[in-house]
Design an enzyme around this catalytic site. Structure first.
Site, PDB file in Angstrom:
ATOM      1  N   LYS A  16       0.726  -1.183   0.011  1.00  0.00           N
ATOM      2  CA  LYS A  16      -0.026   0.120  -0.007  1.00  0.00           C
ATOM      3  C   LYS A  16       0.742   1.198   0.026  1.00  0.00           C
ATOM      4  O   LYS A  16       0.535   2.448  -0.702  1.00  0.00           O
ATOM      5  CB  LYS A  16      -1.017   0.069   1.370  1.00  0.00           C
ATOM      6  CG  LYS A  16      -1.895  -1.118   1.269  1.00  0.00           C
ATOM      7  CD  LYS A  16      -2.669  -1.129   2.819  1.00  0.00           C
ATOM      8  CE  LYS A  16      -1.798  -1.319   3.989  1.00  0.00           C
ATOM      9  NZ  LYS A  16      -1.482  -2.694   4.037  1.00  0.00           N
ATOM     10  N   GLN A 225      -2.793  -1.715   8.159  1.00  0.00           N
ATOM     11  CA  GLN A 225      -3.050  -3.266   7.966  1.00  0.00           C
ATOM     12  C   GLN A 225      -4.053  -3.736   6.931  1.00  0.00           C
ATOM     13  O   GLN A 225      -4.688  -2.869   6.580  1.00  0.00           O
ATOM     14  CB  GLN A 225      -3.426  -4.054   9.346  1.00  0.00           C
ATOM     15  CG  GLN A 225      -2.310  -3.878  10.222  1.00  0.00           C
ATOM     16  CD  GLN A 225      -1.854  -2.649  11.091  1.00  0.00           C
ATOM     17  OE1 GLN A 225      -2.840  -1.802  11.150  1.00  0.00           O
ATOM     18  NE2 GLN A 225      -0.723  -2.286  11.365  1.00  0.00           N
TER      19      GLN A 225
HETATM   20  P1  IMP Z   1      -0.893  -6.861  16.411  1.00  0.00           P
HETATM   21  O1  IMP Z   1      -1.590  -5.745  15.443  1.00  0.00           O
HETATM   22  O2  IMP Z   1       0.574  -6.581  16.796  1.00  0.00           O
HETATM   23  O3  IMP Z   1      -1.749  -6.897  17.599  1.00  0.00           O
HETATM   24  O4  IMP Z   1      -0.706  -8.149  15.886  1.00  0.00           O
HETATM   25  C1  IMP Z   1      -2.012  -8.990  15.459  1.00  0.00           C
HETATM   26  C2  IMP Z   1      -2.123  -9.689  14.301  1.00  0.00           C
HETATM   27  O5  IMP Z   1      -1.847  -8.565  13.234  1.00  0.00           O
HETATM   28  C3  IMP Z   1      -0.593 -10.441  14.232  1.00  0.00           C
HETATM   29  O6  IMP Z   1      -0.819 -11.626  13.442  1.00  0.00           O
HETATM   30  C4  IMP Z   1       0.484  -9.631  13.331  1.00  0.00           C
HETATM   31  O7  IMP Z   1       1.395 -10.326  12.664  1.00  0.00           O
HETATM   32  C5  IMP Z   1      -0.587  -8.796  12.354  1.00  0.00           C
HETATM   33  N1  IMP Z   1      -0.058  -7.523  11.840  1.00  0.00           N
HETATM   34  C6  IMP Z   1      -0.320  -6.689  12.697  1.00  0.00           C
HETATM   35  N2  IMP Z   1       0.262  -5.531  12.023  1.00  0.00           N
HETATM   36  C7  IMP Z   1       0.738  -5.994  10.661  1.00  0.00           C
HETATM   37  C8  IMP Z   1       1.270  -5.519   9.314  1.00  0.00           C
HETATM   38  O8  IMP Z   1       1.577  -4.277   9.175  1.00  0.00           O
HETATM   39  N3  IMP Z   1       1.376  -6.274   8.541  1.00  0.00           N
HETATM   40  C9  IMP Z   1       1.203  -7.771   8.626  1.00  0.00           C
HETATM   41  N4  IMP Z   1       0.541  -8.422   9.791  1.00  0.00           N
HETATM   42  C10 IMP Z   1       0.430  -7.211  10.735  1.00  0.00           C
END
Ligand code: IMP
Length: 436
Positions: A16, A225
């Site tokens: 993106k 995300q």
């Molecule tokens: P959190 O956002 O750190 O709580 O992670 C929750 C889930 O979202 C996990 O599986 C992370 O690997 C995924 N995730 C969070 N941010 C990203 C991103 O920018 N790219 C890909 N996966 C993400």
């Protein structure tokens, strides 16, 4: 009015940042509405590669105003480092960066909670978070004990609130998990000092955006995300804690839906995922490793190797449906350049039935078998191409088929990391909007 949203259609990391960077010179403002330093956008400008976490990718267009909305969560230590790095790279932010006074702050206590919970979770229930404190900060917001940017100006009050937090449930949970919640005084002092360094950027960004909209300024809404990580519509509970889909724009920025002119969905030419959760097209074989190697599929934020697989048309159709995309950008097509055969998943099979949409049950989604269709590869380099018409016929057939499965035409394709390595389909919605 021409305000468009750039939304990831898969599990994040769709490229993106590159699409935003490419389009941002057509817009006056680039605004981010959700997420925090869990995001990692890699943007290549000339000789330099920049990894962004809080700051929208539009920052590299010197005339663009940059907004970080109330729906985001901010780690001030990391944000200040990011600002310093941009300053060293010659990117000036004075007078053009605006941070919402309602954005929530990731304090050390929230980051520690993230680590304690992931540390205690059984292998099957680990989310595989980025450990940046994202979940606990959104949780604090919903539970109404969160700290917003505006709360940092009064150090005394901040310390009182932190004392209550650290002596209450969150502090207890960290101690019981073997962690140290830290001292309220120290966390209040640090956050207040950081506030002083950021204060000049902090404002009511909803008011600002609505004034700009009235003045006819053009806004690009930048998703962080991907949609499959959306808290409500993603593969719950293996999701992030914010609304990553286009629907999150209104609440995350304080604007009305009628000002969004259209959504551009960004998808990779194949699938990747970091962290846990179902991924029906995941490949554990040589093809998966080849996608990882050719696509440099290692996380920008955590360095973790990404899980790789064939394009999941079922998931893509679903995210296109809930975002109502006007056009699709397909990035990293060049990663497929040397494959003899390329597969697209067009259905899921489970218990003798074929599904055309993902189900809400994670247990079911773990069991579905992808139904593939096979396409001939093009076996030639696309990285040097600069016009859509020059793409090899099998590549165009692949793009057309993906558009057909998703339900929206591929308007733009990426064949490399540079701004110039992007081809727009003549006559498409995007081409028309861009006047190309
Ligand atoms: P959190 O956002 O750190 O709580 O992670 C929750 C889930 O979202 C996990 O599986 C992370 O690997 C995924 N995730 C969070 N941010 C990203 C991103 O920018 N790219 C890909 N996966 C993400």
């Amino acid at each position: 009015m021409f305000n468009i949203a750039i939304i990831g259609g898969q599990w994040g990391d769709e490229g993106k940042g590159k699409v935003v960077d490419l389009l941002s010179d057509r817009f006056d403002v680039v605004a981010r509405f959700q997420g925090g330093p869990n995001a990692g956008h890699t943007v290549v400008v000339g000789e330099m590669t920049h990894a962004l976490h809080h700051i929208p990718s539009g920052v590299f267009r010197p005339d663009a105003q940059i907004v970080i909305g109330n729906g985001t969560v901010l780690d001030l230590t990391k944000l200040l480092i990011e600002l310093e790095e941009l300053d060293e790279a010659g990117v000036k932010l004075e007078g053009r960066l605006f941070i919402s006074d309602r954005a929530h702050v990731i304090l050390p206590v929230m980051q520690r909670l993230d680590a304690v919970r992931e540390g205690q979770a059984s292998p099957s229930s680990k989310i595989g978070t980025t450990l940046r404190g994202i979940g606990p900060t959104y949780e604090a917001k919903a539970a109404r004990w969160g700290i917003r940017m505006a709360d940092l100006s009064d150090r005394g009050q901040l310390q009182d609130r932190l004392e209550r937090i650290l002596s209450g449930l969150p502090g207890r949970e960290i101690r019981e998990g073997g962690g140290d919640p830290g001292l309220a005084e120290e966390q209040a002092r640090q956050a207040h000092e950081q506030w002083k360094r950021l204060e000049r950027f902090v404002t009511d960004t909803s008011l600002l955006l609505n004034d700009w909209i009235d003045e006819g300024k053009k806004i690009l809404f930048e998703g962080a995300q991907g949609t499959l990580l959306d808290l409500d519509h993603g593969s719950y509970p293996f999701v992030t804690s914010s609304n990553t889909m286009a629907g999150g724009i209104c609440t995350g920025l304080g604007i009305g839906p009628s000002v969004i002119s259209g959504v551009l969905g960004v998808y990779k030419a194949y699938a990747t995922r970091v962290g846990s959760g179902p991924m029906p097209t995941e490949l554990d074989d040589a093809d998966g490793q080849r996608l990882r190697d050719r696509g440099h599929e290692y996380g920008t934020t955590t360095g973790r190797p990404r899980r790789c697989g064939w394009f999941d048309g079922v998931a893509a159709r679903y995210t296109n449906r809930i975002n109502r995309c006007r056009g699709i950008c397909l990035t990293l097509l060049d990663v497929l350049d040397s494959f003899e055969e390329i597969r697209i998943c067009r259905g899921y099979r489970i218990d003798g039935r074929e599904l055309t949409s993902p189900t809400a049950s994670v247990a079911e989604m773990e069991r579905v078998e992808p139904v593939y269709e096979s396409h001939a590869g093009w076996n030639s380099e696309t990285t040097n191409l600069r016009r859509w018409e020059d793409l090899p016929a099998p590549a165009i057939a692949y793009l057309d088929r993906i558009g057909e499965i998703i339900g929206t035409q591929v308007n733009l394709v990426g064949v490399g990391p540079e701004r110039t390595q992007t081809l727009v389909r003549p006559g498409s919605w995007l081409a028309e909007k861009l006047g190309t």
